[in-house]
Scaffold this motif. Structure first.
Motif, short mmCIF file in Angstrom:
data_model
loop_
_atom_site.label_atom_id
_atom_site.label_comp_id
_atom_site.label_asym_id
_atom_site.label_seq_id
_atom_site.Cartn_x
_atom_site.Cartn_y
_atom_site.Cartn_z
N ALA A 1 0.81 -1.33 0.16
CA ALA A 1 0.00 -0.09 -0.11
C ALA A 1 0.97 1.38 0.00
O ALA A 1 2.05 1.31 0.60
CB ALA A 1 -0.91 -0.05 1.25
N ASP A 2 0.40 2.29 -0.72
CA ASP A 2 0.97 3.39 -0.65
C ASP A 2 0.88 4.34 0.51
O ASP A 2 -0.12 4.44 1.27
CB ASP A 2 0.33 4.53 -1.83
N LYS A 3 2.07 4.49 1.13
CA LYS A 3 2.10 5.14 2.58
C LYS A 3 2.59 6.53 2.61
O LYS A 3 2.90 7.03 3.58
CB LYS A 3 2.79 4.52 3.51
N SER A 4 2.58 7.20 1.50
CA SER A 4 3.21 8.58 1.35
C SER A 4 2.19 9.66 1.78
O SER A 4 0.98 9.34 1.80
CB SER A 4 3.59 8.86 -0.26
N GLY B 1 -8.24 30.14 -12.12
CA GLY B 1 -9.33 30.83 -11.47
C GLY B 1 -9.34 31.38 -10.08
O GLY B 1 -10.26 31.69 -9.53
N GLY B 2 -8.00 31.64 -9.97
CA GLY B 2 -7.73 32.05 -8.62
C GLY B 2 -7.58 31.04 -7.56
O GLY B 2 -7.08 31.40 -6.27
N GLN B 3 -7.88 29.84 -7.70
CA GLN B 3 -7.77 28.56 -6.55
C GLN B 3 -6.20 28.39 -6.28
O GLN B 3 -5.52 28.48 -7.16
CB GLN B 3 -8.53 27.52 -7.28
N LYS B 4 -6.24 27.97 -5.13
CA LYS B 4 -4.78 27.61 -4.83
C LYS B 4 -4.97 25.82 -4.87
O LYS B 4 -6.09 25.34 -4.32
CB LYS B 4 -4.52 27.90 -3.37
N TYR B 5 -3.89 25.32 -5.16
CA TYR B 5 -3.73 23.87 -5.31
C TYR B 5 -3.27 23.48 -3.99
O TYR B 5 -2.28 23.47 -3.78
CB TYR B 5 -3.08 23.21 -6.74
N LEU B 6 -4.23 22.60 -3.23
CA LEU B 6 -3.64 22.06 -1.97
C LEU B 6 -3.41 20.68 -2.11
O LEU B 6 -3.10 20.25 -3.34
CB LEU B 6 -4.62 22.15 -0.97
N ALA B 7 -3.50 19.73 -1.25
CA ALA B 7 -3.11 18.50 -1.33
C ALA B 7 -3.88 17.45 -2.17
O ALA B 7 -4.90 17.84 -2.40
CB ALA B 7 -3.38 17.91 0.33
N SER B 8 -3.19 16.81 -2.94
CA SER B 8 -3.88 16.01 -3.74
C SER B 8 -3.16 14.47 -3.85
O SER B 8 -2.13 14.55 -3.41
CB SER B 8 -4.06 16.44 -5.23
N GLY B 9 -4.19 13.57 -4.14
CA GLY B 9 -3.64 12.12 -4.39
C GLY B 9 -4.08 11.87 -5.93
O GLY B 9 -4.13 12.41 -6.67
N THR B 10 -4.13 10.52 -5.83
CA THR B 10 -4.22 9.83 -7.41
C THR B 10 -5.73 9.86 -7.62
O THR B 10 -6.17 10.08 -8.71
CB THR B 10 -3.70 8.43 -7.56
N VAL B 11 -6.59 10.14 -6.68
CA VAL B 11 -8.15 9.96 -6.77
C VAL B 11 -8.73 11.23 -6.19
O VAL B 11 -10.02 11.36 -6.39
CB VAL B 11 -8.82 8.65 -6.39
#
Length: 90
Positions: free
Chosen positions: A2-5, A19-29
């Motif tokens: 399993a991915d544990k990052s 659009g002025g948005q900030k890109y915060l945390a994201s994963g693969t889905v």
């Protein structure tokens, strides 16, 4: 295995979108965006993403138009937009 990052993103240094948005945390889905001090505007074009989007309203009010539904958002509300859903936020 399993991915544990773990991903941590400071909103103070997060990259911004068109659009002025900030890109915060994201994963693969899933991906999280932040809009700060947005003034009400005319409707923006509908969008859809190939991942889920998570949001949280820090203050004020907003309208989330998702497919054929209208969700009224107020301070403290959070939401998830399913992958591929056609959405618009006012």
């Amino acid at each position: 295995m399993a991915d544990k990052s773990i991903t941590k993103v400071s909103s103070l240094h997060a990259p911004r979108g068109r659009g002025g948005q900030k890109y915060l945390a994201s994963g693969t889905v899933v991906s999280m965006r932040l809009w700060e001090r947005e003034e009400p505007t005319e409707a923006k074009p509908k969008t859809s993403r190939d991942y889920e989007t998570v949001g949280f309203l820090i203050e004020g009010k907003a309208e989330l138009h998702i497919e054929d539904q209208l969700v009224l958002l107020e301070k403290g509300d959070s939401w998830v937009v399913p992958k591929g859903a056609s959405t618009l936020i006012k």
